[in-house]
Write an enzyme that holds these catalytic residues in place. Structure first.
Site, PDB file in Angstrom:
ATOM      1  CD  GLU A   1      -2.114   0.647   9.223  1.00 51.93           C
ATOM      2  OE1 GLU A   1      -3.154   0.601   9.940  1.00 51.93           O
ATOM      3  OE2 GLU A   1      -1.889  -0.143   8.303  1.00 51.93           O
TER       4      GLU A   1
ATOM      5  CG  HIS B   1      -4.670  -1.730   3.298  1.00 55.40           C
ATOM      6  ND1 HIS B   1      -3.883  -0.691   3.735  1.00 55.40           N
ATOM      7  CD2 HIS B   1      -5.200  -2.283   4.418  1.00 55.40           C
ATOM      8  CE1 HIS B   1      -3.928  -0.617   5.052  1.00 55.40           C
ATOM      9  NE2 HIS B   1      -4.720  -1.569   5.484  1.00 55.40           N
TER      10      HIS B   1
ATOM     11  CD  GLU C   1      -8.888  -4.065  11.233  1.00 53.96           C
ATOM     12  OE1 GLU C   1      -7.684  -3.927  11.577  1.00 53.96           O
ATOM     13  OE2 GLU C   1      -9.259  -4.128  10.056  1.00 53.96           O
TER      14      GLU C   1
ATOM     15  CG  ASP D   1      -1.940   1.093   1.216  1.00 54.55           C
ATOM     16  OD1 ASP D   1      -1.720   2.097   0.513  1.00 54.55           O
ATOM     17  OD2 ASP D   1      -2.958   0.962   1.916  1.00 54.55           O
TER      18      ASP D   1
END
Length: 303
Positions: free
Chosen positions: A131, A290, A140, A41
């Site tokens: 990240e 992505h 997440e 990415d």
């Protein structure tokens, strides 16, 4: 998502979480294909690289939460950081340690395997980089670990990278997608197969598509996007994330059938270490990442 263009709508985390949460087993982070996707990415990785290249990190201590392949730690070391603590919960940490060694940074980067919640560091850090972004920015939920790290290890006045994150949405049309999964059943080789449409709606259009890519020319947008949420990574708390709510209304500026909402985010690398903030966006007008974008379909009963 309950949305009527004339009445506005409400977007909150209980609604989205029920339909967007994806399983992210710990073991997945030990798989090479995931790290290959991250490094592939370019927009994502180069944004971090630019922040490190233009920032003033010489002599500072950096904590990389969820370091994966160690690329952010390597950027920090190359930028002159005195010490980098690279924390990785998965078994990929063993490989990361080897990557660090073969690039000659073992004296600067220390790889620690485990969750940051369960680890201790010998010193406070000047910068925390991670990240952590996921679907619709926060899902997440790795952001929770980053905030724990901030509260435990960041020096007063220290820098969080990214320093800010914003979530955007806009009403969208998805005519090509809709035609290929719904109206196509009206005529198949000269036969009316419309009884298939309810099942197709259930299978393909009743839940968000978290890998959708809208047209880069903005032709899918029925109105200008609005910022639904801004997170200041220096001050946001885990409790703030328990109920994320945003009310909004849009005025259509383009004709088209309303198929739902498009959602994306951007993050900014700012603060006292960098003169010109670096922004990475996952919006439809920027290079595809992505994360792509998320398409949240309208409720089936809406007209």
């Amino acid at each position: 998502l309950g949305f009527q263009p004339s009445r506005g709508g409400t977007l909150h985390n209980e609604t989205i979480k029920a339909i967007l949460t994806r399983s992210s087993p710990k073991g997945a982070y030990a798989e090479v294909k995931l790290h290959q996707e991250m490094l592939g990415d370019t927009a994502r990785t180069q944004a971090y690289e630019t922040a490190f290249q233009t920032g003033s990190l010489k002599g500072l201590v950096v904590l990389d939460v969820g370091c994966g392949s160690g690329i952010l730690s390597l950027f920090a070391a190359r930028a002159g950081a005195r010490k980098v603590y690279a924390v990785e919960a998965s078994d990929f940490a063993t490989t990361t340690e080897k990557i660090v060694a073969c690039n000659g940074f073992s004296d600067v980067i220390e790889v620690l395997q485990g969750r940051i919640e369960h680890l201790d560091l010998p010193e406070q850090v000047d910068v925390i980089v991670s990240e952590w972004m996921g679907t619709c920015l926060v899902f997440e939920m790795m952001i929770e670990s980053v905030l724990v790290a901030r509260n435990r290890f960041l020096t007063p006045g220290g820098v969080m990278w990214p320093s800010q994150a914003r979530l955007f949405a806009a009403p969208v049309t998805a005519t090509e997608f809709y035609d290929s999964h719904v109206t196509c059943w009206l005529n198949r080789y000269g036969f009316d197969m419309s009884p298939v449409i309810p099942a197709s709606l259930t299978e393909r259009l009743s839940r968000p598509d978290h890998t959708y890519v809208f047209n880069q020319d903005g032709s899918d947008m029925l109105s200008s996007p609005q910022c639904l949420m801004t997170l200041d990574m220096a001050t946001v708390t885990v409790e703030d994330l328990e109920l994320l709510r945003s009310s909004f209304s849009f005025v259509a500026t383009r004709a088209g059938e309303f198929h739902g909402m498009g959602v994306w985010f951007d993050v900014t690398f700012g603060g006292p270490l960098i003169d010109k903030p670096v922004v990475m966006s996952t919006d439809p007008y920027s290079p595809v990442t992505h994360w792509k974008q998320v398409r949240i379909p309208r409720a089936p009963h809406q007209s």
